[in-house]
Design a protein around this motif. Structure first.
Motif, PDB file in Angstrom:
ATOM      1  N   PHE A 251     -14.677  90.283  35.611  1.00 38.61           N
ATOM      2  CA  PHE A 251     -15.555  89.609  34.664  1.00 38.61           C
ATOM      3  C   PHE A 251     -16.886  90.355  34.599  1.00 38.61           C
ATOM      4  N   PRO A 252     -17.398  90.625  33.403  1.00 41.17           N
ATOM      5  CA  PRO A 252     -18.657  91.386  33.304  1.00 41.17           C
ATOM      6  C   PRO A 252     -19.839  90.569  33.798  1.00 41.17           C
ATOM      7  N   ALA A 253     -20.926  91.268  34.058  1.00 43.56           N
ATOM      8  CA  ALA A 253     -22.157  90.620  34.514  1.00 43.56           C
ATOM      9  C   ALA A 253     -22.772  89.809  33.383  1.00 43.56           C
ATOM     10  N   PRO A 254     -23.558  88.780  33.712  1.00 42.89           N
ATOM     11  CA  PRO A 254     -24.220  88.013  32.648  1.00 42.89           C
ATOM     12  C   PRO A 254     -25.082  88.907  31.771  1.00 42.89           C
ATOM     13  N   ALA A 255     -24.976  88.708  30.457  1.00 39.45           N
ATOM     14  CA  ALA A 255     -25.706  89.566  29.525  1.00 39.45           C
ATOM     15  C   ALA A 255     -27.209  89.312  29.590  1.00 39.45           C
ATOM     16  N   GLN A 256     -27.599  88.075  29.755  1.00 35.58           N
ATOM     17  CA  GLN A 256     -29.023  87.738  29.734  1.00 35.58           C
ATOM     18  C   GLN A 256     -29.273  86.586  30.686  1.00 35.58           C
ATOM     19  N   ILE A 257     -30.355  86.644  31.411  1.00 38.31           N
ATOM     20  CA  ILE A 257     -30.720  85.606  32.365  1.00 38.31           C
ATOM     21  C   ILE A 257     -32.045  85.007  31.924  1.00 38.31           C
ATOM     22  N   HIS A 258     -32.023  83.726  31.650  1.00 37.72           N
ATOM     23  CA  HIS A 258     -33.231  83.005  31.251  1.00 37.72           C
ATOM     24  C   HIS A 258     -33.716  82.196  32.459  1.00 37.72           C
ATOM     25  N   ALA A 259     -34.772  82.665  33.073  1.00 34.82           N
ATOM     26  CA  ALA A 259     -35.328  81.996  34.248  1.00 34.82           C
ATOM     27  C   ALA A 259     -36.811  82.305  34.321  1.00 34.82           C
ATOM     28  N   PRO A 260     -37.600  81.379  34.820  1.00 34.50           N
ATOM     29  CA  PRO A 260     -39.037  81.653  34.969  1.00 34.50           C
ATOM     30  C   PRO A 260     -39.290  82.570  36.147  1.00 34.50           C
ATOM     31  N   GLY A 261     -40.401  83.279  36.094  1.00 29.88           N
ATOM     32  CA  GLY A 261     -40.790  84.152  37.177  1.00 29.88           C
ATOM     33  C   GLY A 261     -41.532  83.400  38.258  1.00 29.88           C
ATOM     34  N   GLN A 263     -44.445  83.884  39.355  1.00 32.01           N
ATOM     35  CA  GLN A 263     -45.859  83.729  39.047  1.00 32.01           C
ATOM     36  C   GLN A 263     -46.103  82.957  37.754  1.00 32.01           C
ATOM     37  N   ASP A 264     -45.039  82.487  37.093  1.00 30.13           N
ATOM     38  CA  ASP A 264     -45.212  81.705  35.869  1.00 30.13           C
ATOM     39  C   ASP A 264     -45.768  80.324  36.195  1.00 30.13           C
ATOM     40  N   PRO A 265     -46.326  79.655  35.200  1.00 30.65           N
ATOM     41  CA  PRO A 265     -46.805  78.283  35.442  1.00 30.65           C
ATOM     42  C   PRO A 265     -45.690  77.386  35.919  1.00 30.65           C
ATOM     43  N   PRO A 266     -45.992  76.394  36.737  1.00 30.63           N
ATOM     44  CA  PRO A 266     -44.940  75.515  37.276  1.00 30.63           C
ATOM     45  C   PRO A 266     -44.183  74.813  36.158  1.00 30.63           C
ATOM     46  N   ALA A 267     -42.884  74.701  36.338  1.00 26.36           N
ATOM     47  CA  ALA A 267     -42.046  74.008  35.367  1.00 26.36           C
ATOM     48  C   ALA A 267     -42.304  72.512  35.436  1.00 26.36           C
ATOM     49  N   ALA A 268     -42.148  71.853  34.307  1.00 28.25           N
ATOM     50  CA  ALA A 268     -42.421  70.422  34.223  1.00 28.25           C
ATOM     51  C   ALA A 268     -41.352  69.641  34.978  1.00 28.25           C
ATOM     52  N   PRO A 269     -41.703  68.505  35.562  1.00 26.59           N
ATOM     53  CA  PRO A 269     -40.698  67.677  36.253  1.00 26.59           C
ATOM     54  C   PRO A 269     -39.628  67.206  35.268  1.00 26.59           C
ATOM     55  N   GLY A 270     -38.397  67.180  35.746  1.00 21.65           N
ATOM     56  CA  GLY A 270     -37.278  66.775  34.917  1.00 21.65           C
ATOM     57  C   GLY A 270     -36.598  67.907  34.188  1.00 21.65           C
ATOM     58  N   THR A 271     -37.245  69.073  34.090  1.00 14.51           N
ATOM     59  CA  THR A 271     -36.633  70.241  33.460  1.00 14.51           C
ATOM     60  C   THR A 271     -35.697  70.923  34.468  1.00 14.51           C
ATOM     61  N   TRP A 399     -37.150  88.399  48.329  1.00 10.90           N
ATOM     62  CA  TRP A 399     -35.923  87.955  47.680  1.00 10.90           C
ATOM     63  C   TRP A 399     -36.230  87.565  46.233  1.00 10.90           C
ATOM     64  N   HIS A 400     -35.227  87.735  45.366  1.00  9.72           N
ATOM     65  CA  HIS A 400     -35.392  87.378  43.970  1.00  9.72           C
ATOM     66  C   HIS A 400     -34.081  86.820  43.432  1.00  9.72           C
ATOM     67  N   LEU A 401     -34.124  86.345  42.202  1.00  8.23           N
ATOM     68  CA  LEU A 401     -32.950  85.735  41.588  1.00  8.23           C
ATOM     69  C   LEU A 401     -31.845  86.783  41.425  1.00  8.23           C
ATOM     70  N   ASP A 402     -30.629  86.404  41.803  1.00 11.95           N
ATOM     71  CA  ASP A 402     -29.508  87.338  41.764  1.00 11.95           C
ATOM     72  C   ASP A 402     -29.046  87.525  40.316  1.00 11.95           C
ATOM     73  N   PRO A 403     -29.091  88.758  39.777  1.00  6.89           N
ATOM     74  CA  PRO A 403     -28.682  88.964  38.380  1.00  6.89           C
ATOM     75  C   PRO A 403     -27.182  88.973  38.178  1.00  6.89           C
ATOM     76  N   ALA A 404     -26.381  88.900  39.237  1.00  6.91           N
ATOM     77  CA  ALA A 404     -24.933  88.914  39.084  1.00  6.91           C
ATOM     78  C   ALA A 404     -24.362  87.546  38.737  1.00  6.91           C
ATOM     79  N   TYR A 405     -25.180  86.515  38.748  1.00  6.60           N
ATOM     80  CA  TYR A 405     -24.707  85.151  38.498  1.00  6.60           C
ATOM     81  C   TYR A 405     -25.548  84.509  37.397  1.00  6.60           C
ATOM     82  N   THR A 406     -24.903  83.671  36.625  1.00  5.33           N
ATOM     83  CA  THR A 406     -25.625  82.881  35.628  1.00  5.33           C
ATOM     84  C   THR A 406     -26.401  81.779  36.341  1.00  5.33           C
ATOM     85  N   PRO A 407     -27.686  81.663  36.134  1.00 11.02           N
ATOM     86  CA  PRO A 407     -28.464  80.652  36.867  1.00 11.02           C
ATOM     87  C   PRO A 407     -27.982  79.239  36.558  1.00 11.02           C
TER      88      PRO A 407
END
Length: 428
Positions: A251-261, A263-271, A399-407
């Motif tokens: 199975f190919p690797a995920p084409a695009q990963i949508h995740a905050p960094g 250092q990005d602003p904190p995500a809102a509760p419930g998201t 450590w950072h988010l693994d790009p081999a998996y869909t978050p």
């Protein structure tokens, strides 16, 4: 006679004879007309007002169909010479054997008849042996290294397979093994969606399925591979093992990963990446006490059942179980308590992963001797802190988010880090 002697006044041998009437040689070409005043004159040089004529395109002249040459067919490239497919002793291409020899009908009928007697006795003996091992503890008898003696189903012929065993026809075997193969493939694809599979250097993941020969004896491994190709799978060479057939798919690797960094602003509760809503505080002590009873019951009841989601335990446990370390953080709901809990679990997983042996089985080893370490943090660890907080704390340790998996932040967070193997373990 001298060499100057001629014939009729000729100039000797080899000279054309002269006409006897003196009119000259009739075959001699006449001299050009030198007295023509217009010969060897360029009209454009004589006329000062003449202009040079531009070259005119040459138009194709119509050719009569009677004399027209036949049309030429376009040149086609010569077909490439393909290497012949490897042949097995059975004569099947692709390296996969054909149908196995049929079993005796008498043996099949005797096994089908007596299995209803020895199978329950076998299961009772296994239950008694397990009870004896548990009662004796470490000083009791030890079982064999292989768990083949636990597989009662290997010597059991289901009624659906009885017809295929008796007739031996490939179409009967195909009707029997096709649902089994489809179920195995769907289960492997569900495991891939849950994060299973061997990660390659290009971040793709490979999954495998293996079938025993008793499931496809009359169809052959080549027939099983043909059925698997309908689902996008292919056969995998197994070094001449005629007792199993292996299937694989990459199975190919995920084409695009949508995740905050981190250092990005904190995500809102419930998201998805923000803090999740906590459970009822008064219910947590009850869950903590009762899970000692119903968690083992759940594990035993679902041990032999096929579930559509291989990570169903993580989803179920995050809802109906609570860890002793996460109890205080979830009971109070404080950000500082959740932050301490996430740091404690992350440090423990990093320490356990570092204690494991380095090598290709722990990650993809590159040419320079580096490989990738991978860990997984479940939802129960960061429920009140949020998945982005895990990324922020993991970034402090490299450590950072693994790009081999869909978050999937609603289930878990997968992290990776590049490490360097020892010189003895680095590839040559």
């Amino acid at each position: 006679m001298s060499e100057q002697q001629g014939y009729h006044g000729g100039g000797g041998y080899g000279t054309p004879p002269q006409h006897p009437y003196g009119q000259g040689n009739p075959y001699q070409q006449p001299a050009p007309y030198q007295q023509n005043p217009y010969q060897q004159q360029d009209p454009y040089q004589q006329n000062p007002y003449a202009q040079p004529v531009p070259p005119q395109p040459v138009l194709p002249q119509p050719v009569s169909p009677q004399y027209a040459p036949p049309p030429r067919a376009p040149l086609q490239p010569a077909p490439a010479q393909q290497a012949p497919a490897p042949q097995t002793p059975g004569g099947n291409p692709g390296g996969f054997p054909g149908p196995e020899p049929r079993r005796s009908r008498t043996a099949v009928l005797l096994q089908f008849t007596f299995q209803w007697i020895y199978a329950p006795l076998w299961i009772a003996a296994l239950a008694a042996l397990i009870a004896l091992l548990l009662w004796a503890g470490g000083g009791g008898p030890s079982g064999p290294d292989s768990d083949a003696w636990l597989k009662v189903n290997r010597s059991f012929i289901p009624p659906r397979r009885l017809k295929a065993e008796l007739t031996g026809r490939p179409e009967d075997w195909e009707r029997y093994v096709a649902p089994i193969l489809e179920r195995r493939i769907r289960s492997a694809e569900a495991e891939y969606a849950a994060g299973a599979g061997d990660v390659a250097a290009d971040l793709s993941r490979a999954m495998g399925v293996r079938l025993a020969v008793r499931l496809y004896r009359g169809l052959g491994a080549a027939g099983v591979v043909r059925l698997a190709e309908r689902y996008g799978w292919h056969g995998v060479a197994d070094g001449g093992d005629r007792n199993h057939v292996r299937l694989g798919r990459r199975f190919p690797a995920p084409a695009q990963i949508h995740a905050p960094g981190p250092q990005d602003p904190p995500a809102a509760p419930g998201t998805p990446w923000g803090p999740r809503p906590g459970r009822f505080a008064l219910l947590l002590p009850v869950i903590l006490v009762l899970q000692v009873v119903y968690v083992p019951v759940y594990c035993l009841s679902t041990f032999w059942l096929d579930r559509t989601e291989p990570d169903y335990w993580d989803r179920w446990g995050a809802r109906w179980a609570v860890g002793p370390r996460a109890f205080w953080a979830e009971l109070t709901g404080g950000a500082a308590a959740w932050d301490r809990h996430v740091r404690r679990i992350l440090a423990r997983d990093i320490r356990q992963d570092a204690a494991r042996d380095k090598g290709p089985d722990r990650g993809v080893v590159a040419a320079d001797g580096t490989f990738v370490r991978r860990i997984r943090i479940n939802l129960a660890t960061y429920r009140g802190a949020g998945a982005q907080q895990v990324l922020r704390i993991a970034a402090e340790h490299g450590w950072h988010l693994d790009p081999a998996y869909t978050p999937q932040p609603e289930v878990c967070v997968r992290l990776c880090r590049t490490d360097r193997a020892t010189p003895a373990q680095a590839p040559a």
